[in-house]
Design a protein around this motif. Structure first.
Motif, PDB file in Angstrom:
ATOM      1  N   GLU A 169       0.826  -1.206   0.000  1.00  0.00           N
ATOM      2  CA  GLU A 169       0.000   0.000   0.000  1.00  0.00           C
ATOM      3  C   GLU A 169       0.863   1.260   0.000  1.00  0.00           C
ATOM      4  O   GLU A 169       0.606   2.209  -0.746  1.00  0.00           O
ATOM      5  N   ILE A 170       1.924   1.248   0.819  1.00  0.00           N
ATOM      6  CA  ILE A 170       2.821   2.405   0.853  1.00  0.00           C
ATOM      7  C   ILE A 170       3.495   2.592  -0.501  1.00  0.00           C
ATOM      8  O   ILE A 170       3.622   3.709  -1.011  1.00  0.00           O
ATOM      9  N   GLY A 171       3.933   1.477  -1.104  1.00  0.00           N
ATOM     10  CA  GLY A 171       4.579   1.552  -2.410  1.00  0.00           C
ATOM     11  C   GLY A 171       3.648   2.114  -3.466  1.00  0.00           C
ATOM     12  O   GLY A 171       4.075   2.902  -4.325  1.00  0.00           O
ATOM     13  N   THR A 172       2.374   1.722  -3.403  1.00  0.00           N
ATOM     14  CA  THR A 172       1.402   2.226  -4.368  1.00  0.00           C
ATOM     15  C   THR A 172       1.227   3.733  -4.228  1.00  0.00           C
ATOM     16  O   THR A 172       1.192   4.468  -5.224  1.00  0.00           O
ATOM     17  N   ILE A 173       1.141   4.213  -2.996  1.00  0.00           N
ATOM     18  CA  ILE A 173       0.967   5.653  -2.755  1.00  0.00           C
ATOM     19  C   ILE A 173       2.186   6.440  -3.232  1.00  0.00           C
ATOM     20  O   ILE A 173       2.062   7.505  -3.842  1.00  0.00           O
ATOM     21  N   LEU A 174       3.388   5.894  -2.985  1.00  0.00           N
ATOM     22  CA  LEU A 174       4.625   6.606  -3.324  1.00  0.00           C
ATOM     23  C   LEU A 174       5.114   6.325  -4.735  1.00  0.00           C
ATOM     24  O   LEU A 174       6.062   6.962  -5.204  1.00  0.00           O
ATOM     25  N   GLY A 175       4.477   5.355  -5.405  1.00  0.00           N
ATOM     26  CA  GLY A 175       4.932   4.984  -6.746  1.00  0.00           C
ATOM     27  C   GLY A 175       6.225   4.199  -6.712  1.00  0.00           C
ATOM     28  O   GLY A 175       7.069   4.326  -7.611  1.00  0.00           O
ATOM     29  N   LEU A 176       6.407   3.361  -5.687  1.00  0.00           N
ATOM     30  CA  LEU A 176       7.622   2.577  -5.524  1.00  0.00           C
ATOM     31  C   LEU A 176       7.287   1.095  -5.455  1.00  0.00           C
ATOM     32  O   LEU A 176       6.204   0.701  -5.028  1.00  0.00           O
ATOM     33  N   ALA A 177       8.244   0.265  -5.838  1.00  0.00           N
ATOM     34  CA  ALA A 177       8.083  -1.174  -5.687  1.00  0.00           C
ATOM     35  C   ALA A 177       8.155  -1.539  -4.204  1.00  0.00           C
ATOM     36  O   ALA A 177       8.834  -0.855  -3.420  1.00  0.00           O
ATOM     37  N   GLY A 178       7.474  -2.615  -3.833  1.00  0.00           N
ATOM     38  CA  GLY A 178       7.491  -3.043  -2.440  1.00  0.00           C
ATOM     39  C   GLY A 178       8.890  -3.328  -1.932  1.00  0.00           C
ATOM     40  O   GLY A 178       9.209  -3.056  -0.770  1.00  0.00           O
ATOM     41  N   THR A 179       9.746  -3.879  -2.810  1.00  0.00           N
ATOM     42  CA  THR A 179      11.125  -4.170  -2.401  1.00  0.00           C
ATOM     43  C   THR A 179      11.898  -2.891  -2.097  1.00  0.00           C
ATOM     44  O   THR A 179      12.747  -2.867  -1.197  1.00  0.00           O
ATOM     45  N   THR A 180      11.600  -1.824  -2.852  1.00  0.00           N
ATOM     46  CA  THR A 180      12.262  -0.540  -2.601  1.00  0.00           C
ATOM     47  C   THR A 180      11.814   0.039  -1.271  1.00  0.00           C
ATOM     48  O   THR A 180      12.624   0.555  -0.494  1.00  0.00           O
ATOM     49  N   VAL A 181      10.513  -0.050  -1.005  1.00  0.00           N
ATOM     50  CA  VAL A 181       9.988   0.426   0.278  1.00  0.00           C
ATOM     51  C   VAL A 181      10.644  -0.330   1.422  1.00  0.00           C
ATOM     52  O   VAL A 181      11.067   0.264   2.429  1.00  0.00           O
ATOM     53  N   LYS A 182      10.750  -1.647   1.275  1.00  0.00           N
ATOM     54  CA  LYS A 182      11.372  -2.462   2.325  1.00  0.00           C
ATOM     55  C   LYS A 182      12.820  -2.042   2.549  1.00  0.00           C
ATOM     56  O   LYS A 182      13.288  -1.969   3.693  1.00  0.00           O
ATOM     57  N   ARG A 183      13.555  -1.761   1.470  1.00  0.00           N
ATOM     58  CA  ARG A 183      14.961  -1.365   1.616  1.00  0.00           C
ATOM     59  C   ARG A 183      15.087  -0.047   2.370  1.00  0.00           C
ATOM     60  O   ARG A 183      15.935   0.096   3.246  1.00  0.00           O
ATOM     61  N   TYR A 184      14.219   0.908   2.046  1.00  0.00           N
ATOM     62  CA  TYR A 184      14.271   2.187   2.749  1.00  0.00           C
ATOM     63  C   TYR A 184      13.889   2.028   4.219  1.00  0.00           C
ATOM     64  O   TYR A 184      14.466   2.680   5.094  1.00  0.00           O
ATOM     65  N   ILE A 185      12.917   1.185   4.498  1.00  0.00           N
ATOM     66  CA  ILE A 185      12.541   0.942   5.889  1.00  0.00           C
ATOM     67  C   ILE A 185      13.699   0.291   6.638  1.00  0.00           C
ATOM     68  O   ILE A 185      13.973   0.626   7.801  1.00  0.00           O
TER      69      ILE A 185
END
Length: 379
Positions: free
Chosen positions: A222-238
Protein backbone atom coordinates in the motif's frame (compact mmCIF):
# COMPACT_ATOMS: atom_id res chain seq x y z
CA UNK A 1 23.42 17.17 33.06
CA UNK A 2 21.25 14.04 33.15
CA UNK A 3 23.53 11.05 33.65
CA UNK A 4 23.18 8.25 31.12
CA UNK A 5 22.67 4.80 32.61
CA UNK A 6 24.95 3.37 29.94
CA UNK A 7 27.95 5.21 31.39
CA UNK A 8 28.31 2.91 34.40
CA UNK A 9 27.85 -0.22 32.29
CA UNK A 10 30.37 0.94 29.69
CA UNK A 11 32.92 1.87 32.35
CA UNK A 12 32.57 -1.59 33.86
CA UNK A 13 33.46 -3.01 30.43
CA UNK A 14 36.67 -0.99 29.96
CA UNK A 15 40.24 -2.34 29.96
CA UNK A 16 39.25 -5.91 29.16
CA UNK A 17 40.94 -6.12 25.77
CA UNK A 18 37.80 -5.27 23.76
CA UNK A 19 36.78 -2.33 21.58
CA UNK A 20 33.65 -0.56 22.86
CA UNK A 21 31.30 0.69 20.13
CA UNK A 22 28.46 3.11 20.88
CA UNK A 23 25.75 3.38 18.21
CA UNK A 24 22.86 5.80 18.02
CA UNK A 25 21.03 8.38 15.96
CA UNK A 26 22.48 11.83 15.53
CA UNK A 27 21.91 14.21 18.44
CA UNK A 28 21.12 11.53 21.05
CA UNK A 29 24.21 12.41 23.09
CA UNK A 30 26.96 9.98 22.03
CA UNK A 31 29.64 12.67 22.13
CA UNK A 32 28.43 13.94 25.50
CA UNK A 33 28.44 10.41 26.90
CA UNK A 34 31.89 9.57 25.58
CA UNK A 35 33.33 12.81 27.00
CA UNK A 36 31.68 12.11 30.36
CA UNK A 37 33.40 8.71 30.38
CA UNK A 38 36.71 10.38 29.54
CA UNK A 39 36.32 12.85 32.40
CA UNK A 40 35.44 10.08 34.82
CA UNK A 41 38.44 8.03 33.78
CA UNK A 42 40.74 11.07 33.88
CA UNK A 43 39.60 11.71 37.45
CA UNK A 44 40.50 8.09 38.22
CA UNK A 45 44.05 8.75 37.03
CA UNK A 46 43.84 7.33 33.50
CA UNK A 47 45.54 8.97 30.53
CA UNK A 48 42.73 9.74 28.08
CA UNK A 49 42.25 11.41 24.70
CA UNK A 50 39.37 12.41 22.42
CA UNK A 51 39.61 12.32 18.61
CA UNK A 52 36.92 13.64 16.28
CA UNK A 53 36.98 11.48 13.15
CA UNK A 54 35.08 14.08 11.16
CA UNK A 55 38.34 16.05 11.20
CA UNK A 56 40.27 15.43 7.97
CA UNK A 57 43.56 15.39 9.87
CA UNK A 58 42.36 12.70 12.29
CA UNK A 59 40.72 10.73 9.49
CA UNK A 60 43.86 10.74 7.32
CA UNK A 61 46.15 9.74 10.18
CA UNK A 62 43.96 6.79 11.16
CA UNK A 63 43.43 5.41 7.66
CA UNK A 64 46.49 3.20 7.67
CA UNK A 65 47.28 -0.40 8.48
CA UNK A 66 50.78 0.50 9.63
CA UNK A 67 50.56 -0.29 13.34
CA UNK A 68 53.61 1.82 14.19
CA UNK A 69 52.10 4.90 12.54
CA UNK A 70 48.83 4.28 14.35
CA UNK A 71 50.60 3.96 17.70
CA UNK A 72 52.63 7.10 17.01
CA UNK A 73 49.43 9.06 16.29
CA UNK A 74 47.44 7.69 19.23
CA UNK A 75 50.27 8.37 21.65
CA UNK A 76 50.76 7.07 25.17
CA UNK A 77 47.11 7.04 26.21
CA UNK A 78 45.24 4.33 28.08
CA UNK A 79 41.80 5.32 26.76
CA UNK A 80 41.03 6.89 23.37
CA UNK A 81 37.60 7.89 22.04
CA UNK A 82 37.17 7.83 18.27
CA UNK A 83 34.03 9.91 17.79
CA UNK A 84 32.03 9.46 14.54
CA UNK A 85 34.34 6.60 13.64
CA UNK A 86 32.28 5.62 10.59
CA UNK A 87 34.15 8.36 8.72
CA UNK A 88 37.30 6.23 8.76
CA UNK A 89 37.57 3.92 5.74
CA UNK A 90 37.81 0.23 6.69
CA UNK A 91 37.41 1.27 10.33
CA UNK A 92 36.63 -2.29 11.43
CA UNK A 93 39.95 -3.63 10.16
CA UNK A 94 41.82 -0.72 11.75
CA UNK A 95 40.12 -1.31 15.10
CA UNK A 96 40.93 -5.02 14.85
CA UNK A 97 44.58 -4.17 14.17
CA UNK A 98 44.67 -1.85 17.19
CA UNK A 99 43.07 -4.27 19.64
CA UNK A 100 45.24 -7.17 18.45
CA UNK A 101 48.49 -5.20 18.45
CA UNK A 102 47.93 -2.83 21.37
CA UNK A 103 45.42 -4.50 23.72
CA UNK A 104 46.42 -2.14 26.54
CA UNK A 105 44.90 0.83 24.66
CA UNK A 106 41.16 0.94 25.32
CA UNK A 107 39.28 2.22 22.27
CA UNK A 108 35.74 3.60 22.38
CA UNK A 109 34.30 4.14 18.88
CA UNK A 110 31.02 6.00 18.36
CA UNK A 111 28.92 5.96 15.21
CA UNK A 112 25.77 7.77 14.17
CA UNK A 113 24.30 5.03 12.03
CA UNK A 114 24.64 1.30 12.35
CA UNK A 115 24.56 0.61 8.61
CA UNK A 116 27.79 2.60 8.23
CA UNK A 117 29.62 1.56 11.36
CA UNK A 118 28.45 -1.96 12.15
CA UNK A 119 28.73 -3.18 8.57
CA UNK A 120 32.40 -2.29 8.71
CA UNK A 121 32.98 -3.19 12.35
CA UNK A 122 30.82 -6.24 13.03
CA UNK A 123 32.74 -9.01 11.27
CA UNK A 124 36.31 -7.79 11.95
CA UNK A 125 35.58 -7.38 15.67
CA UNK A 126 33.88 -10.72 16.29
CA UNK A 127 35.00 -11.69 19.79
CA UNK A 128 36.93 -8.44 20.15
CA UNK A 129 34.23 -5.89 20.87
CA UNK A 130 31.15 -4.95 22.88
CA UNK A 131 28.30 -2.95 21.39
CA UNK A 132 26.05 -0.44 23.13
CA UNK A 133 23.04 1.30 21.62
CA UNK A 134 22.30 4.83 22.82
CA UNK A 135 18.76 6.16 22.42
CA UNK A 136 17.11 9.40 23.59
CA UNK A 137 16.71 9.76 27.36
CA UNK A 138 14.88 6.86 28.97
CA UNK A 139 12.26 7.33 31.65
CA UNK A 140 14.62 5.48 33.99
CA UNK A 141 17.32 8.11 33.46
CA UNK A 142 14.83 10.94 33.84
CA UNK A 143 13.32 9.43 37.00
CA UNK A 144 16.78 9.10 38.54
CA UNK A 145 17.42 12.78 37.85
CA UNK A 146 14.09 14.38 38.87
CA UNK A 147 12.09 11.73 40.71
CA UNK A 148 8.89 9.95 39.72
CA UNK A 149 6.49 12.67 40.84
CA UNK A 150 8.03 15.34 38.61
CA UNK A 151 8.47 12.86 35.76
CA UNK A 152 4.81 11.82 35.92
CA UNK A 153 3.91 15.50 35.64
CA UNK A 154 5.81 15.62 32.35
CA UNK A 155 4.20 12.53 30.86
CA UNK A 156 2.14 14.50 28.32
CA UNK A 157 5.24 16.45 27.29
CA UNK A 158 7.07 13.17 26.60
CA UNK A 159 4.20 12.03 24.35
CA UNK A 160 4.27 15.34 22.45
CA UNK A 161 7.96 16.25 22.29
CA UNK A 162 9.86 13.04 23.04
CA UNK A 163 13.10 12.88 25.00
CA UNK A 164 16.02 13.95 22.81
CA UNK A 165 18.65 15.49 25.15
CA UNK A 166 18.44 18.90 23.43
CA UNK A 167 14.64 18.85 23.55
CA UNK A 168 13.71 17.61 27.00
CA UNK A 169 13.13 20.33 29.57
CA UNK A 170 13.17 23.33 27.20
CA UNK A 171 10.21 25.53 26.32
CA UNK A 172 7.59 24.25 23.87
CA UNK A 173 8.72 26.81 21.30
CA UNK A 174 12.35 25.74 21.57
CA UNK A 175 11.37 22.06 21.56
CA UNK A 176 9.47 22.47 18.29
CA UNK A 177 12.37 24.36 16.70
CA UNK A 178 14.89 21.73 17.76
CA UNK A 179 12.76 18.80 16.60
CA UNK A 180 12.10 20.44 13.25
CA UNK A 181 15.84 21.04 12.95
CA UNK A 182 16.70 17.42 13.71
CA UNK A 183 13.99 16.07 11.40
CA UNK A 184 14.95 18.48 8.62
CA UNK A 185 18.75 18.40 8.72
CA UNK A 186 20.00 15.32 10.53
CA UNK A 187 17.47 12.55 10.20
CA UNK A 188 18.31 11.54 6.64
CA UNK A 189 21.95 12.62 6.40
CA UNK A 190 23.45 9.14 6.59
CA UNK A 191 20.87 7.52 4.30
CA UNK A 192 21.24 10.20 1.63
CA UNK A 193 25.00 9.66 1.61
CA UNK A 194 24.70 5.87 1.70
CA UNK A 195 22.14 5.67 -1.10
CA UNK A 196 23.66 8.57 -3.06
CA UNK A 197 20.31 10.36 -2.96
CA UNK A 198 20.13 14.11 -3.42
CA UNK A 199 16.56 14.66 -2.32
CA UNK A 200 15.04 13.66 0.99
CA UNK A 201 11.43 14.23 -0.13
CA UNK A 202 10.90 10.53 -0.80
CA UNK A 203 12.12 9.51 2.64
CA UNK A 204 10.08 12.29 4.22
CA UNK A 205 6.92 11.13 2.47
CA UNK A 206 7.62 7.53 3.50
CA UNK A 207 8.13 8.51 7.14
CA UNK A 208 4.97 10.63 7.14
CA UNK A 209 2.95 7.63 5.96
CA UNK A 210 4.51 5.45 8.65
CA UNK A 211 3.93 8.14 11.29
CA UNK A 212 0.21 8.16 10.48
CA UNK A 213 0.04 4.36 10.89
CA UNK A 214 1.73 3.97 14.28
CA UNK A 215 -0.05 1.22 16.18
CA UNK A 216 -1.53 -0.29 13.00
CA UNK A 217 -0.22 -2.98 10.73
CA UNK A 218 1.77 -1.52 7.86
CA UNK A 219 1.33 -2.69 4.27
CA UNK A 220 4.48 -2.24 2.19
CA UNK A 221 2.43 -2.76 -0.96
CA UNK A 222 0.00 0.00 0.00
CA UNK A 223 2.82 2.41 0.85
CA UNK A 224 4.58 1.55 -2.41
CA UNK A 225 1.40 2.23 -4.37
CA UNK A 226 0.97 5.65 -2.76
CA UNK A 227 4.62 6.61 -3.32
CA UNK A 228 4.93 4.98 -6.75
CA UNK A 229 7.62 2.58 -5.52
CA UNK A 230 8.08 -1.17 -5.69
CA UNK A 231 7.49 -3.04 -2.44
CA UNK A 232 11.12 -4.17 -2.40
CA UNK A 233 12.26 -0.54 -2.60
CA UNK A 234 9.99 0.43 0.28
CA UNK A 235 11.37 -2.46 2.32
CA UNK A 236 14.96 -1.37 1.62
CA UNK A 237 14.27 2.19 2.75
CA UNK A 238 12.54 0.94 5.89
CA UNK A 239 15.58 -1.25 6.59
CA UNK A 240 17.83 1.80 6.30
CA UNK A 241 15.57 3.97 8.45
CA UNK A 242 15.61 1.28 11.11
CA UNK A 243 19.39 1.02 11.02
CA UNK A 244 19.54 4.79 11.48
CA UNK A 245 17.55 4.43 14.72
CA UNK A 246 14.56 6.39 13.44
CA UNK A 247 12.00 3.57 13.40
CA UNK A 248 11.78 -0.08 14.45
CA UNK A 249 9.54 -2.97 13.48
CA UNK A 250 7.49 -5.36 15.58
CA UNK A 251 6.55 -8.68 13.91
CA UNK A 252 3.37 -10.68 14.42
CA UNK A 253 3.35 -13.83 16.57
CA UNK A 254 1.75 -16.74 14.76
CA UNK A 255 2.29 -20.39 15.66
CA UNK A 256 -0.91 -22.24 16.36
CA UNK A 257 -4.05 -20.75 14.87
CA UNK A 258 -5.00 -20.42 11.22
CA UNK A 259 -6.85 -17.23 12.07
CA UNK A 260 -3.77 -15.51 13.47
CA UNK A 261 -2.21 -12.61 11.58
CA UNK A 262 1.11 -14.06 10.41
CA UNK A 263 3.19 -11.85 8.13
CA UNK A 264 2.22 -8.35 9.22
CA UNK A 265 4.49 -5.81 10.86
CA UNK A 266 3.91 -2.79 13.02
CA UNK A 267 6.35 0.11 12.87
CA UNK A 268 7.13 2.49 15.73
CA UNK A 269 9.38 5.50 16.25
CA UNK A 270 12.34 5.61 18.60
CA UNK A 271 11.25 9.12 19.55
CA UNK A 272 7.73 10.55 19.53
CA UNK A 273 8.98 14.11 19.16
CA UNK A 274 10.45 13.16 15.79
CA UNK A 275 7.23 11.38 14.83
CA UNK A 276 5.14 14.43 15.71
CA UNK A 277 7.53 16.77 13.91
CA UNK A 278 7.16 14.74 10.72
CA UNK A 279 3.39 15.24 10.69
CA UNK A 280 3.63 18.69 12.32
CA UNK A 281 1.27 17.83 15.15
CA UNK A 282 2.38 18.98 18.59
CA UNK A 283 -1.17 19.54 19.83
CA UNK A 284 -2.11 18.81 23.41
CA UNK A 285 -3.55 15.37 24.08
CA UNK A 286 -7.09 16.58 24.75
CA UNK A 287 -7.58 17.61 21.11
CA UNK A 288 -5.77 14.73 19.40
CA UNK A 289 -7.22 11.60 17.82
CA UNK A 290 -3.98 9.61 17.99
CA UNK A 291 -3.46 9.44 21.77
CA UNK A 292 -3.82 5.65 21.80
CA UNK A 293 -1.10 5.30 19.15
CA UNK A 294 1.20 7.70 21.02
CA UNK A 295 0.71 5.81 24.27
CA UNK A 296 1.38 2.44 22.63
CA UNK A 297 4.55 3.74 20.94
CA UNK A 298 5.74 5.40 24.16
CA UNK A 299 5.30 2.29 26.30
CA UNK A 300 6.98 -0.05 23.82
CA UNK A 301 10.02 2.13 23.16
CA UNK A 302 10.52 2.82 26.87
CA UNK A 303 10.36 -0.90 27.54
CA UNK A 304 12.98 -1.40 24.83
CA UNK A 305 15.26 1.13 26.52
CA UNK A 306 14.76 -0.64 29.84
CA UNK A 307 15.59 -4.00 28.30
CA UNK A 308 18.61 -2.65 26.43
CA UNK A 309 20.25 -1.18 29.51
CA UNK A 310 19.68 -4.46 31.34
CA UNK A 311 21.11 -6.38 28.38
CA UNK A 312 17.82 -8.28 28.35
CA UNK A 313 16.87 -9.28 24.82
CA UNK A 314 13.61 -11.23 24.60
CA UNK A 315 11.89 -12.02 21.33
CA UNK A 316 9.18 -9.39 20.84
CA UNK A 317 5.90 -9.51 18.92
CA UNK A 318 2.32 -8.34 18.68
CA UNK A 319 -0.59 -10.76 18.24
CA UNK A 320 -3.95 -10.47 16.51
CA UNK A 321 -6.68 -12.66 15.14
CA UNK A 322 -8.39 -11.74 11.88
CA UNK A 323 -11.60 -11.58 13.90
CA UNK A 324 -10.25 -8.77 16.07
CA UNK A 325 -8.81 -9.92 19.44
CA UNK A 326 -5.23 -8.68 19.89
CA UNK A 327 -2.30 -8.19 22.24
CA UNK A 328 -0.29 -5.02 21.61
CA UNK A 329 3.12 -6.25 22.75
CA UNK A 330 4.59 -9.62 23.75
CA UNK A 331 7.94 -10.65 25.21
CA UNK A 332 9.06 -14.25 24.84
CA UNK A 333 11.69 -15.49 27.25
CA UNK A 334 12.32 -18.53 29.41
CA UNK A 335 9.69 -20.57 27.57
CA UNK A 336 6.84 -18.17 28.37
CA UNK A 337 4.95 -15.33 26.71
CA UNK A 338 4.22 -12.12 28.62
CA UNK A 339 1.72 -9.91 26.84
CA UNK A 340 0.73 -6.29 27.44
CA UNK A 341 -2.17 -4.10 26.35
CA UNK A 342 -1.72 -0.32 26.33
CA UNK A 343 -4.68 1.91 27.18
CA UNK A 344 -4.31 5.63 27.86
CA UNK A 345 -7.80 5.76 29.32
CA UNK A 346 -8.27 4.07 32.69
CA UNK A 347 -12.01 3.35 32.59
CA UNK A 348 -13.55 -0.08 32.19
CA UNK A 349 -12.44 -3.51 33.37
CA UNK A 350 -9.62 -5.18 31.48
CA UNK A 351 -10.06 -8.73 30.24
CA UNK A 352 -7.13 -10.58 28.58
CA UNK A 353 -7.98 -12.13 25.18
CA UNK A 354 -9.30 -15.59 25.99
CA UNK A 355 -8.05 -17.22 22.78
CA UNK A 356 -4.48 -16.05 23.43
CA UNK A 357 -4.42 -17.35 27.01
CA UNK A 358 -5.96 -20.68 25.96
CA UNK A 359 -3.67 -21.13 22.93
CA UNK A 360 -0.34 -20.31 24.57
CA UNK A 361 0.38 -22.06 27.85
CA UNK A 362 2.20 -20.13 30.58
CA UNK A 363 1.16 -16.84 28.96
CA UNK A 364 -0.02 -13.67 30.66
CA UNK A 365 -1.56 -10.41 29.47
CA UNK A 366 -1.51 -7.28 31.62
CA UNK A 367 -2.84 -3.77 31.18
CA UNK A 368 -0.46 -0.78 31.06
CA UNK A 369 -2.06 2.63 31.61
CA UNK A 370 -1.07 6.01 33.11
CA UNK A 371 -1.64 4.60 36.60
CA UNK A 372 0.98 1.85 36.35
CA UNK A 373 3.21 2.64 33.34
CA UNK A 374 6.30 3.14 35.51
CA UNK A 375 6.14 -0.50 36.62
CA UNK A 376 6.35 -1.57 32.98
CA UNK A 377 9.11 0.83 31.92
CA UNK A 378 11.23 1.06 35.08
CA UNK A 379 10.96 -2.12 37.15
Amino acid sequence: MIKRTAQKIIEESLYKGKVITIYGARRVGKTTLSKAILESQRAAGKRVNYLNCESSNVKNRLETTNELQLKDFLGDYELVVLDEAQNIERVGHILKLLVDTYPDIQIIATGSSSFELSNQVGEPLVGRGREFKLLPFSTGELAADMGMIDLSGRLESLLRFGSYPTVFGVSETDAKEELNDIAGKYLYKDILAFENLRNSDLLLDLLKLIALQVGNEVSLHEIGTILGLAGTTVKRYIDLLEKCFIIFRLPALSRNLRKEIAKSRKIYFYDLGIRNALIQNFNTLDIRNDVGALWENFCIVERMKRNEIRRFRPNTYFWRLYSGPEVDYIEEHGGRLDGFEFKYGTTGKFRPPRRFIETYENSTVNLVNPDNWYEFTLK
